[in-house]
Enzyme design. Structure first.
Site, PDB file in Angstrom:
ATOM      1  N   HIS A  70       0.807  -1.212   0.000  1.00 25.23           N
ATOM      2  CA  HIS A  70       0.000   0.000   0.000  1.00 25.23           C
ATOM      3  C   HIS A  70       0.845   1.267   0.000  1.00 25.23           C
ATOM      4  O   HIS A  70       1.952   1.293   0.558  1.00 25.23           O
ATOM      5  CB  HIS A  70      -0.878   0.007   1.255  1.00 25.23           C
ATOM      6  CG  HIS A  70      -2.334   0.115   0.976  1.00 25.23           C
ATOM      7  ND1 HIS A  70      -3.201   0.844   1.760  1.00 25.23           N
ATOM      8  CD2 HIS A  70      -3.087  -0.401  -0.016  1.00 25.23           C
ATOM      9  CE1 HIS A  70      -4.416   0.753   1.281  1.00 25.23           C
ATOM     10  NE2 HIS A  70      -4.379  -0.003   0.209  1.00 25.23           N
ATOM     11  N   HIS A 193     -13.560  -3.702  -3.480  1.00 24.29           N
ATOM     12  CA  HIS A 193     -13.191  -3.796  -2.061  1.00 24.29           C
ATOM     13  C   HIS A 193     -14.412  -3.382  -1.253  1.00 24.29           C
ATOM     14  O   HIS A 193     -14.749  -2.201  -1.187  1.00 24.29           O
ATOM     15  CB  HIS A 193     -12.002  -2.862  -1.791  1.00 24.29           C
ATOM     16  CG  HIS A 193     -11.500  -2.891  -0.372  1.00 24.29           C
ATOM     17  ND1 HIS A 193     -10.603  -3.841   0.068  1.00 24.29           N
ATOM     18  CD2 HIS A 193     -11.750  -2.090   0.687  1.00 24.29           C
ATOM     19  CE1 HIS A 193     -10.314  -3.608   1.342  1.00 24.29           C
ATOM     20  NE2 HIS A 193     -11.005  -2.556   1.736  1.00 24.29           N
ATOM     21  N   HIS A 288      -7.227   6.918   9.414  1.00 19.30           N
ATOM     22  CA  HIS A 288      -8.659   6.817   9.673  1.00 19.30           C
ATOM     23  C   HIS A 288      -9.018   7.497  10.985  1.00 19.30           C
ATOM     24  O   HIS A 288     -10.048   8.175  11.090  1.00 19.30           O
ATOM     25  CB  HIS A 288      -9.085   5.356   9.703  1.00 19.30           C
ATOM     26  CG  HIS A 288      -9.002   4.675   8.377  1.00 19.30           C
ATOM     27  ND1 HIS A 288      -9.501   3.414   8.151  1.00 19.30           N
ATOM     28  CD2 HIS A 288      -8.479   5.075   7.193  1.00 19.30           C
ATOM     29  CE1 HIS A 288      -9.288   3.062   6.901  1.00 19.30           C
ATOM     30  NE2 HIS A 288      -8.662   4.057   6.298  1.00 19.30           N
TER      31      HIS A 288
END
Length: 317
Positions: A70, A193, A288
């Site tokens: 990632h 996803h 997040h």
């Protein structure tokens, strides 16, 4: 035939309590190889020394499938992926209103598109294959989706990923979204996803499987909050739909793999149940957490949710 990219070692690392050690990562990867996934998604090498070392160790495993790691749409992240030895980089960015306001600190759309283009062009220039994920695709205006995906493809993205980041879609909505995406970008491989915040990740994945090239999954569905599509359940459903076989030996392997991931990750399926599971609104990934603390709508599908019952991590050892 839809192929499975297993991201237990990346998405799963964002689940509460989970910190995959190098030896644990190798054990899980070997189980995935034996079970028969089509790609392994490692972690985020620029996030920490451990993430880099895990990815590096996974890149050195004997395998006949690719390894993807990632990266944000930033040059330094992509350099880390290359140095860690992954063949693919998964570059992600969002252009929805909430992404622009919360994660990109009110950067303009043109600025974000510029980051996407620059990062993908750089990744290609150093020999990486590129998957571009439009974060929060399901809550992004269709015109903005088109702008972002066209920009990524123009700079050489090898496939694009549709992400239901907060798990809001129904199977019908997922099918309609992917039909439109496939008809518009018919020459580019597509990955999906799906998050499980409404309990619909597997149903959505089964619904769109005939029209996509890749499905992102994890063992036991482990991942952020309620997790994502379960690798083993998805493989079994593909077998049921007669698009992929699942042998008795693989069923036995899947049970062992499920037990290993559950034990090493200290996660149970019950913890991730939508709404009532203790992890249903829990965030661990730093990006997040920061976005969620600024605006809960960044990573929550429930209207008027105040976030007061959430916490940064769950340390139950």
């Amino acid at each position: 035939m839809a192929r499975l990219i297993d991201c237990t070692l990346r998405e799963g690392a964002q689940a509460p309590n989970v910190v995959w050690r190098i030896d644990q990562s190798i054990a899980i990867a070997r189980g995935l190889l034996e079970f028969g996934v089509d790609c392994i998604e490692a972690g985020h090498p620029s996030a920490s020394n451990l993430e880099f070392d895990r990815t590096r160790a996974l890149s050195q495993l004997r395998r006949d499938i690719p390894l993807l790691a990632h990266a944000r749409a930033q040059i330094e992240d992509i350099r880390c992926v290359k140095a860690a030895g992954a063949e693919w980089v998964g570059i992600f960015a969002g252009v929805s209103e909430v992404s622009r306001n919360v994660k990109f600190r009110n950067r303009s759309l043109d600025e974000i598109i510029g980051l996407i283009e620059t990062s993908i062009a750089f990744a290609k220039s150093i020999g990486l294959q590129v998957r571009f994920t439009l974060e929060d695709t399901s809550r992004t205006d269709w015109n903005l989706q088109g702008i972002a995906y066209r920009a990524a493809i123009s700079k050489g993205a090898d496939r694009i990923c549709f992400s239901d980041t907060v798990g809001v879609l129904t199977p019908t909505e997922a099918r309609l979204s992917l039909q439109r995406l496939k008809s518009t970008f018919s020459q580019t491989p597509i990955e999906v996803h799906f998050h499980n915040d409404r309990g619909l990740a597997l149903a959505n994945a089964v619904e769109v499987a005939p029209m996509v090239n890749w499905i992102s999954t994890s063992v036991n569905g482990i991942g952020e909050r309620c997790g994502i599509t379960d690798t083993i359940a998805m493989r079994a459903n593909l077998d049921f739909e007669q698009t992929r076989t699942l042998t008795a030996d693989q069923v036995d392997l899947s049970r062992k793999l499920s037990d290993v991931v559950s034990a090493l990750g200290r996660n149970t399926i019950e913890d991730r149940l939508p709404i009532v599971g203790r992890y249903a609104f829990t965030h661990c990934a730093d990006l997040h957490i920061k976005a969620f603390e600024k605006d809960v709508n960044a990573y929550c599908w429930l209207k008027d949710f105040d976030g007061q019952n959430t916490h940064r991590n769950v340390a139950v050892l």
